[in-house]
Write an enzyme that holds these catalytic residues in place. Structure first.
Site, mmCIF file in Angstrom:
data_model
loop_
_atom_site.group_PDB
_atom_site.id
_atom_site.type_symbol
_atom_site.label_atom_id
_atom_site.label_comp_id
_atom_site.label_asym_id
_atom_site.label_seq_id
_atom_site.Cartn_x
_atom_site.Cartn_y
_atom_site.Cartn_z
ATOM 1 N N ASP A 263 -47.397 -27.823 61.168
ATOM 2 C CA ASP A 263 -48.091 -29.109 60.962
ATOM 3 C C ASP A 263 -47.001 -30.177 61.040
ATOM 4 O O ASP A 263 -46.647 -30.782 60.042
ATOM 5 C CB ASP A 263 -48.834 -29.135 59.616
ATOM 6 C CG ASP A 263 -47.936 -28.854 58.423
ATOM 7 O OD1 ASP A 263 -46.843 -28.269 58.601
ATOM 8 O OD2 ASP A 263 -48.299 -29.245 57.292
ATOM 9 N N HIS B 143 -37.948 -26.028 53.418
ATOM 10 C CA HIS B 143 -39.058 -25.066 53.390
ATOM 11 C C HIS B 143 -39.187 -24.308 54.727
ATOM 12 O O HIS B 143 -39.066 -23.093 54.790
ATOM 13 C CB HIS B 143 -40.387 -25.781 53.141
ATOM 14 C CG HIS B 143 -40.440 -26.643 51.921
ATOM 15 N ND1 HIS B 143 -40.407 -26.136 50.655
ATOM 16 C CD2 HIS B 143 -40.546 -27.987 51.778
ATOM 17 C CE1 HIS B 143 -40.503 -27.124 49.775
ATOM 18 N NE2 HIS B 143 -40.584 -28.258 50.426
HETATM 19 O O1 RIB Z 1 -45.010 -27.110 50.715
HETATM 20 C C1 RIB Z 1 -44.144 -27.323 51.782
HETATM 21 C C2 RIB Z 1 -44.831 -27.102 53.094
HETATM 22 O O2 RIB Z 1 -45.894 -28.044 53.259
HETATM 23 C C3 RIB Z 1 -43.948 -27.306 54.295
HETATM 24 O O3 RIB Z 1 -44.375 -26.445 55.313
HETATM 25 C C4 RIB Z 1 -44.226 -28.727 54.679
HETATM 26 O O4 RIB Z 1 -43.903 -28.991 56.022
HETATM 27 C C5 RIB Z 1 -45.696 -28.823 54.436
HETATM 28 O O5 RIB Z 1 -46.396 -28.281 55.510
HETATM 29 CA CA CA Z 2 -44.881 -27.460 57.529
#
Ligand code: RIB
Ligand code: CA
Length: 320
Positions: free
Chosen positions: A8, A244
């Site tokens: 995303d 992340h």
């Molecule tokens: O919680 C972090 C995640 O949520 C990551 O993938 C960030 O890009 C959002 O998609």
């Molecule tokens: Ca993400």
């Protein structure tokens, strides 16, 4: 390793694309997109723009879900998300308008086709809501079950969530799809906040990317500065730029980054105060097999160093 990233595309997704691009052992077969940090159209545009910035103009992008399961309306990101990733999803960094269009095939059919083509030689990293994966499994469970490895940045099993005290963003953005995936029998390596919150960007690393004064280094540094300043927990406290999605990509390529993992059968709590909580499935506690591997510790400092060095290498190469 043949890799598909399902994203995303906000800032840490863009960093994950860059990290994958920097790894000699990664053969990026494509990016599939979904709503989440931004609307799906923006995620697709950002993915195409990032690939062009990185010179990966032959990597296809297939657009996927524009809303969570059961939603009547197209998804619109919350004001909080627009603050964390910027209104354009990439920290207000202006990248040239992409010269390429997304595939005419949608994300679900793209995933199924690649699963049929590569089977166990395919690794899928999901780092957005699990909607595309859930839709693909629903449509062709045999093909999706044949994928060699699925690694998902999703959930928070041993730590609080980042959207609510219980829920992590990729889960809460489509809890029904995530629950379906966790209960589907698919083997998934879960890279949740348990480990991603241990891997933080440092201001020094970001500054180093600016030194070559290259398009890649400057764009990634500017995005990361924005993210570093704006990522907060549910109480509004600064997180400081957790890696992340890059960590999920790294674990797909280098599982030795994991230092502790718990095999379990996962599910989600739904509809209560703890809506979106990733938790062990009580109904499957006595099952002899488990389908999820929940990462609970990683070589965090080592990964953060490797990540920063990999981006610096891209920045230097771009300057040459
Ligand atoms: O919680 C972090 C995640 O949520 C990551 O993938 C960030 O890009 C959002 O998609
Ligand atoms: Ca993400």
């Amino acid at each position: 390793m043949n890799l598909i990233l399902d994203l995303d595309t906000g800032i840490d997704d863009a960093l994950a694309i860059s990290y994958a691009a920097s790894q000699d052992d990664a053969n990026l077969l494509g990016i599939t997109t979904a709503f989440g940090n931004v609307r799906v159209e923006t995620a697709t545009r950002n993915s195409l723009a990032m690939l062009e910035l990185l010179g990966l103009t032959d990597v296809p992008v297939a657009q996927g879900a524009d809303r969570p399961w059961g939603a009547e309306e197209k998804y619109v990101p919350s004001e909080t998300l627009l603050q964390v990733h910027g209104r354009n999803g990439i920290g207000e960094v202006v990248l040239p308008e992409p010269q390429r269009m997304p595939e005419t095939t949608n994300a679900v059919d793209f995933l199924i086709a690649k699963a049929r083509e590569y089977g166990k030689d395919l690794t899928l990293v999901t780092a957005g809501p699990m909607t595309n994966l859930a839709d693909a499994f629903k449509k062709d469970p045999e093909a999706i079950s044949s994928i060699g490895k699925i690694v998902s940045m999703a959930g928070a099993v041993t730590v609080p969530g980042n959207v609510t005290r219980y829920a992590e963003a990729n889960i809460i953005n489509d809890a029904a799809a995530a629950k379906y995936v966790f209960e589907s029998g698919l083997d998934i390596t879960v890279v949740g906040l348990d480990v991603t919150l241990r891997t933080l960007l440092s201001g020094d690393d970001i500054n180093a990317w600016k030194q070559p004064n290259s398009a890649i280094g400057n764009a990634l540094a500017q995005m990361s500065d924005y993210y570093y300043a704006n990522e907060t927990d549910p109480d509004g406290n600064s997180v400081g730029g957790a890696l992340h999605d890059p960590l999920a990509a790294d674990i797909a390529l280098h599982p030795e980054t994991i230092t502790y993992q718990v095999p379990m059968n996962l599910t989600l709590e739904v509809g209560s105060e703890s809506n979106g909580r990733t938790i062990g499935n009580l109904n499957r506690l006595t099952d002899e097999t488990t389908t999820a591997i929940v990462c609970t510790n990683v070589e965090a400092a080592d990964f953060s160093r490797r990540f920063a060095a990999a981006i610096l290498k891209l920045a230097n190469r771009d300057q040459a």
